[in-house]
Design a protein around this motif. Structure first.
Motif, PDB file in Angstrom:
ATOM      1  N   GLY A   1       1.049   0.261  -9.972  1.00  0.00           N
ATOM      2  CA  GLY A   1       0.294  -0.262  -8.811  1.00  0.00           C
ATOM      3  C   GLY A   1      -0.923  -1.358  -9.223  1.00  0.00           C
ATOM      4  N   LEU A   2      -1.321  -1.864  -8.135  1.00  0.00           N
ATOM      5  CA  LEU A   2      -2.132  -3.000  -8.231  1.00  0.00           C
ATOM      6  C   LEU A   2      -3.534  -2.438  -8.331  1.00  0.00           C
ATOM      7  CD1 LEU A   2      -2.457  -5.991  -7.635  1.00  0.00           C
ATOM      8  CD2 LEU A   2      -2.667  -5.583  -5.156  1.00  0.00           C
TER       9      LEU A   2
ATOM     10  N   VAL B   1      -8.472  -5.021  -1.505  1.00  0.00           N
ATOM     11  CA  VAL B   1      -7.373  -6.148  -0.845  1.00  0.00           C
ATOM     12  C   VAL B   1      -7.008  -5.574   0.246  1.00  0.00           C
ATOM     13  CG1 VAL B   1      -5.523  -7.266  -1.165  1.00  0.00           C
ATOM     14  CG2 VAL B   1      -6.672  -6.863  -3.117  1.00  0.00           C
ATOM     15  N   LEU B   2      -6.588  -4.314   0.491  1.00  0.00           N
ATOM     16  CA  LEU B   2      -5.779  -3.898   1.740  1.00  0.00           C
ATOM     17  C   LEU B   2      -6.982  -3.511   2.915  1.00  0.00           C
ATOM     18  CD1 LEU B   2      -3.612  -0.973   0.629  1.00  0.00           C
ATOM     19  CD2 LEU B   2      -3.191  -3.406   1.354  1.00  0.00           C
TER      20      LEU B   2
ATOM     21  N   LYS C   1      -6.470  -2.322  -5.328  1.00  0.00           N
ATOM     22  CA  LYS C   1      -5.669  -2.535  -4.095  1.00  0.00           C
ATOM     23  C   LYS C   1      -6.414  -2.122  -2.920  1.00  0.00           C
ATOM     24  CE  LYS C   1      -2.710   1.407  -4.278  1.00  0.00           C
ATOM     25  NZ  LYS C   1      -2.966   2.062  -5.429  1.00  0.00           N
ATOM     26  N   GLU C   2      -7.144  -1.141  -2.857  1.00  0.00           N
ATOM     27  CA  GLU C   2      -7.924  -0.596  -1.605  1.00  0.00           C
ATOM     28  C   GLU C   2      -8.977  -1.745  -1.101  1.00  0.00           C
ATOM     29  OE1 GLU C   2      -7.887   1.207  -4.429  1.00  0.00           O
ATOM     30  OE2 GLU C   2      -6.582   2.647  -3.645  1.00  0.00           O
TER      31      GLU C   2
END
Ligand SMILES: Cc1ncc(C[n+]2csc(CCOP(=O)(O)OP(=O)(O)O)c2C)c(N)n1
Ligand code: SF4
Ligand SMILES: [Mg+2]
Length: 299
Positions: free
Chosen positions: A287-288, A294-295, A291-292
């Motif tokens: 995973g990134l 970014v999203l 990421k939260e």
């Protein structure tokens, strides 16, 4: 990242595990092909270094020479034409605890695949790259390759090659390669030393091998090279002197050097790249990171 992830994967009981040997698939090369000497040298180098089969991956492109991974008991990936290097880089970056070797021919590496090669060398990815340089396209039955010399008549150059050949050694030096060697498949013991040195080298280990195609190249034969090659180590060459390496790389004629042209220790791509420096990707969480955040920006 936990400290335990920072170390490459090591085989716990390496000495008890099977070492690379011949596979059950017999080579399909023409009798007398130079590539037999190259596969023997790779096998002997891996045996000498006692690297277990399960920790070795050999990636190749397309060509007679690129069939090599089938003939050894390590893992292998027979890819597509000119793509042995990106394959090998991907494998290495996925798990840099593995010993990764890319192999192939002069067409594969210095023609269609040359862009990948240059960038892998300047990145100093820790790979070994062994080319079986027969100065011809063997598999496709004898067309000129990027290393065919001017004047050579081939199926694709019936009146003789008119283009300047690529010199793989000068190309490697110009691209920032950190271990640059040339071997001859007619001297398997010497070639084994060069391949073992490349595998042990911290960085991109390049070994260009004069590996005659006995079927389609009637000029650059075993006899041609036997009469001309001399060993750099017997000629007092200093492999840490890049200017001397350049000078030797330009020699082609009655005397052609083989051996280690150049070697230098500098940080590898894996040392410098933040994520890889933290440990083999195969041991890292998927995973990134973040990421939260970014999203959130887009959702
Ligand atoms: C994209 C693509 N272009 C062309 C080919 C045809 N092709 C297959 S092998 C080859 C050249 C092989 O020469 P080399 O890499 O020197 O290997 P050798 O057979 O001499 O060992 C070519 C042009 C191909 N398979 N894929
Ligand atoms: S065609 Fe040439 S390179 Fe291919 S297997 Fe035969 S001798 Fe070797
Ligand atoms: Mg070739």
């Amino acid at each position: 990242m936990a400290d335990s992830l920072a170390a490459p994967i090591v085989t716990p009981s390496a000495t008890q595990l099977p070492i690379v040997g011949k596979s059950q698939t017999k080579p399909t090369w023409c009798p007398g092909c130079g590539d037999y000497g190259v596969v023997a040298a790779i096998e002997m180098a891996l045996k000498r270094l006692k690297i277990p089969s399960k920790d070795v991956v050999i990636a190749s492109g397309i060509g007679c020479s690129s069939n090599l991974p089938h003939f050894l008991s390590s893992y292998g990936f027979h890819g597509i034409h000119g793509r042995s290097i990106p394959l090998a880089e991907g494998i290495r970056w996925g798990n840099h605890g593995l010993t990764v070797i890319a192999t192939g021919g002069d067409g594969d590496g210095f023609g269609i695949g040359v862009g990948h090669l240059i960038h892998a060398m300047r990145r100093n990815v820790k790979l070994t790259y062994v080319t079986m340089d027969n100065q011809i396209y063997g598999l496709t039955t004898g067309q000129a390759s990027p290393t065919s010399r001017i004047g050579q008549k081939t199926k694709s150059t019936p009146t003789g090659v008119i283009e300047n050949p690529i010199d793989p050694i000068s190309l490697a030096l110009a691209s920032g390669a950190t271990y640059v060697a040339r071997g001859f498949s007619g001297d398997v013991k010497h070639l084994t030393d060069l391949v073992a040195g490349a595998i042990q080298h911290k960085g991109f280990g390049f070994v260009d091998v004069f590996s005659p195609c006995v079927t389609y190249n009637k000029i650059n034969t075993f006899d041609f090279f036997r009469q001309r090659v001399y060993k750099l180590e017997s000629a007092g060459h200093d492999p840490h002197d890049i200017v001397a390496a350049w000078q030797r790389s330009l020699e082609w004629g009655d005397k052609i050097p083989i051996g280690l042209f150049y070697s230098v220790d500098i940080p590898t791509y894996e040392d410098l790249e933040e994520v890889l420096a933290a440990g083999p990707l195969v041991h890292q969480p998927c995973g990134l990171k973040g990421k939260e955040k970014v999203l959130d920006e887009f959702i």
